[in-house]
Design a protein around this motif. Structure first.
Motif, PDB file in Angstrom:
ATOM      1  N   GLN A  23       1.391  15.089   7.160  1.00  0.00           N
ATOM      2  CA  GLN A  23       2.797  14.833   7.403  1.00  0.00           C
ATOM      3  C   GLN A  23       3.352  15.986   8.235  1.00  0.00           C
ATOM      4  O   GLN A  23       2.919  17.122   8.108  1.00  0.00           O
ATOM      5  N   PHE A  24       4.316  15.681   9.096  1.00  0.00           N
ATOM      6  CA  PHE A  24       4.963  16.711   9.898  1.00  0.00           C
ATOM      7  C   PHE A  24       6.468  16.522   9.798  1.00  0.00           C
ATOM      8  O   PHE A  24       6.974  15.417   9.961  1.00  0.00           O
ATOM      9  N   ARG A  25       7.197  17.612   9.501  1.00  0.00           N
ATOM     10  CA  ARG A  25       8.655  17.563   9.369  1.00  0.00           C
ATOM     11  C   ARG A  25       9.310  18.491  10.366  1.00  0.00           C
ATOM     12  O   ARG A  25       8.775  19.530  10.719  1.00  0.00           O
ATOM     13  N   GLY A  26      10.494  18.100  10.779  1.00  0.00           N
ATOM     14  CA  GLY A  26      11.308  18.923  11.654  1.00  0.00           C
ATOM     15  C   GLY A  26      12.773  18.736  11.309  1.00  0.00           C
ATOM     16  O   GLY A  26      13.132  17.918  10.460  1.00  0.00           O
ATOM     17  N   HIS A  27      13.627  19.500  11.996  1.00  0.00           N
ATOM     18  CA  HIS A  27      15.054  19.494  11.680  1.00  0.00           C
ATOM     19  C   HIS A  27      15.845  19.589  12.976  1.00  0.00           C
ATOM     20  O   HIS A  27      15.550  20.438  13.826  1.00  0.00           O
ATOM     21  N   LEU A  28      16.844  18.728  13.137  1.00  0.00           N
ATOM     22  CA  LEU A  28      17.717  18.760  14.311  1.00  0.00           C
ATOM     23  C   LEU A  28      19.127  19.155  13.902  1.00  0.00           C
ATOM     24  O   LEU A  28      19.684  18.589  12.950  1.00  0.00           O
ATOM     25  N   VAL A  29      19.685  20.130  14.621  1.00  0.00           N
ATOM     26  CA  VAL A  29      21.067  20.552  14.389  1.00  0.00           C
ATOM     27  C   VAL A  29      21.791  20.635  15.732  1.00  0.00           C
ATOM     28  O   VAL A  29      21.159  20.752  16.783  1.00  0.00           O
ATOM     29  N   ASP A  30      23.129  20.604  15.672  1.00  0.00           N
ATOM     30  CA  ASP A  30      23.901  20.764  16.894  1.00  0.00           C
ATOM     31  C   ASP A  30      24.181  22.250  17.123  1.00  0.00           C
ATOM     32  O   ASP A  30      23.725  23.102  16.342  1.00  0.00           O
ATOM     33  N   SER A  31      24.919  22.577  18.169  1.00  0.00           N
ATOM     34  CA  SER A  31      25.150  23.984  18.531  1.00  0.00           C
ATOM     35  C   SER A  31      25.954  24.751  17.481  1.00  0.00           C
ATOM     36  O   SER A  31      25.957  25.978  17.467  1.00  0.00           O
ATOM     37  N   LYS A  32      26.603  24.041  16.560  1.00  0.00           N
ATOM     38  CA  LYS A  32      27.351  24.689  15.481  1.00  0.00           C
ATOM     39  C   LYS A  32      26.549  24.740  14.179  1.00  0.00           C
ATOM     40  O   LYS A  32      27.064  25.124  13.144  1.00  0.00           O
ATOM     41  N   GLY A  33      25.272  24.315  14.246  1.00  0.00           N
ATOM     42  CA  GLY A  33      24.405  24.354  13.071  1.00  0.00           C
ATOM     43  C   GLY A  33      24.545  23.174  12.138  1.00  0.00           C
ATOM     44  O   GLY A  33      23.953  23.156  11.062  1.00  0.00           O
ATOM     45  N   ARG A  34      25.312  22.154  12.546  1.00  0.00           N
ATOM     46  CA  ARG A  34      25.478  20.961  11.714  1.00  0.00           C
ATOM     47  C   ARG A  34      24.306  20.007  11.942  1.00  0.00           C
ATOM     48  O   ARG A  34      23.823  19.878  13.066  1.00  0.00           O
ATOM     49  N   PRO A  35      23.848  19.322  10.878  1.00  0.00           N
ATOM     50  CA  PRO A  35      22.725  18.393  11.041  1.00  0.00           C
ATOM     51  C   PRO A  35      23.084  17.232  11.957  1.00  0.00           C
ATOM     52  O   PRO A  35      24.222  16.746  11.948  1.00  0.00           O
ATOM     53  N   ILE A  36      22.121  16.802  12.745  1.00  0.00           N
ATOM     54  CA  ILE A  36      22.287  15.630  13.604  1.00  0.00           C
ATOM     55  C   ILE A  36      21.701  14.444  12.842  1.00  0.00           C
ATOM     56  O   ILE A  36      20.506  14.420  12.549  1.00  0.00           O
ATOM     57  N   ILE A  37      22.552  13.484  12.532  1.00  0.00           N
ATOM     58  CA  ILE A  37      22.181  12.356  11.668  1.00  0.00           C
ATOM     59  C   ILE A  37      21.850  11.125  12.511  1.00  0.00           C
ATOM     60  O   ILE A  37      22.544  10.815  13.468  1.00  0.00           O
ATOM     61  N   GLY A  38      20.767  10.428  12.154  1.00  0.00           N
ATOM     62  CA  GLY A  38      20.423   9.148  12.771  1.00  0.00           C
ATOM     63  C   GLY A  38      19.893   9.232  14.191  1.00  0.00           C
ATOM     64  O   GLY A  38      19.877   8.242  14.901  1.00  0.00           O
ATOM     65  N   ARG A  39      19.419  10.387  14.616  1.00  0.00           N
ATOM     66  CA  ARG A  39      18.896  10.560  15.982  1.00  0.00           C
ATOM     67  C   ARG A  39      17.425  10.172  16.023  1.00  0.00           C
ATOM     68  O   ARG A  39      16.653  10.517  15.136  1.00  0.00           O
ATOM     69  N   SER A  40      17.022   9.452  17.051  1.00  0.00           N
ATOM     70  CA  SER A  40      15.616   9.074  17.224  1.00  0.00           C
ATOM     71  C   SER A  40      14.807  10.265  17.707  1.00  0.00           C
ATOM     72  O   SER A  40      15.212  10.959  18.645  1.00  0.00           O
ATOM     73  N   VAL A  41      13.679  10.489  17.047  1.00  0.00           N
ATOM     74  CA  VAL A  41      12.737  11.539  17.433  1.00  0.00           C
ATOM     75  C   VAL A  41      11.408  10.855  17.707  1.00  0.00           C
ATOM     76  O   VAL A  41      10.972   9.994  16.941  1.00  0.00           O
ATOM     77  N   HIS A  42      10.775  11.224  18.832  1.00  0.00           N
ATOM     78  CA  HIS A  42       9.537  10.584  19.264  1.00  0.00           C
ATOM     79  C   HIS A  42       8.370  11.572  19.186  1.00  0.00           C
ATOM     80  O   HIS A  42       8.510  12.732  19.558  1.00  0.00           O
ATOM     81  N   ALA A  43       7.231  11.083  18.723  1.00  0.00           N
ATOM     82  CA  ALA A  43       5.988  11.865  18.700  1.00  0.00           C
ATOM     83  C   ALA A  43       4.939  11.078  19.481  1.00  0.00           C
ATOM     84  O   ALA A  43       4.706   9.902  19.212  1.00  0.00           O
TER      85      ALA A  43
END
Length: 123
Positions: A23-43
């Motif tokens: 399994q591989f996990r990652g984390h997306l945040v905006d420039s203010k450090g808030r989580p980005i919800i519902g964004r598509s991530v491609h591998a």
């Protein structure tokens, strides 16, 4: 389990070795450090081969098995069943352009815990 076979000589017997997946996990945040919800991530899995003739200095390979997941309510994304010892290229969808945000590459190793990478996206 997963495996990758590269047949350099199709007339020889091929041996396929299956390795456990991870399994591989990652984390997306905006420039203010808030989580980005519902964004598509491609591998995208990348198979890259080094040339036998170094004079040409050309690398070759191919991309296979693109998977897409979405970030959760905390901005985390998880890919399951990813093969080890294969380069995985990561990108995230953009809300403002057709271009994707490049997140980099990762190569999972057997029996190694992968750290969760946090990526800042501003769009």
């Amino acid at each position: 389990m997963a495996g990758v076979v590269v047949a350099e000589n199709p007339h020889r017997i091929l041996r396929l070795y299956l390795h456990p997946t991870q399994q591989f996990r990652g984390h997306l945040v905006d420039s203010k450090g808030r989580p980005i919800i519902g964004r598509s991530v491609h591998a995208t899995l990348r198979v890259r081969l080094e040339p036998k003739n170094r004079k040409r200095n050309a690398f070759y390979g191919f991309d296979i098995n693109r998977q897409t997941v979405k970030t959760d309510a905390n901005g985390y994304y998880t890919f399951s069943g990813m093969p080890i010892d294969v380069e995985i290229a990561l990108s995230a969808a953009s809300t403002s352009t057709a271009e994707k945000h490049w997140l980099g590459t990762v190569e999972l190793k057997a029996n190694e815990e992968q750290a969760v990478d946090t990526h800042t996206i501003d769009d």
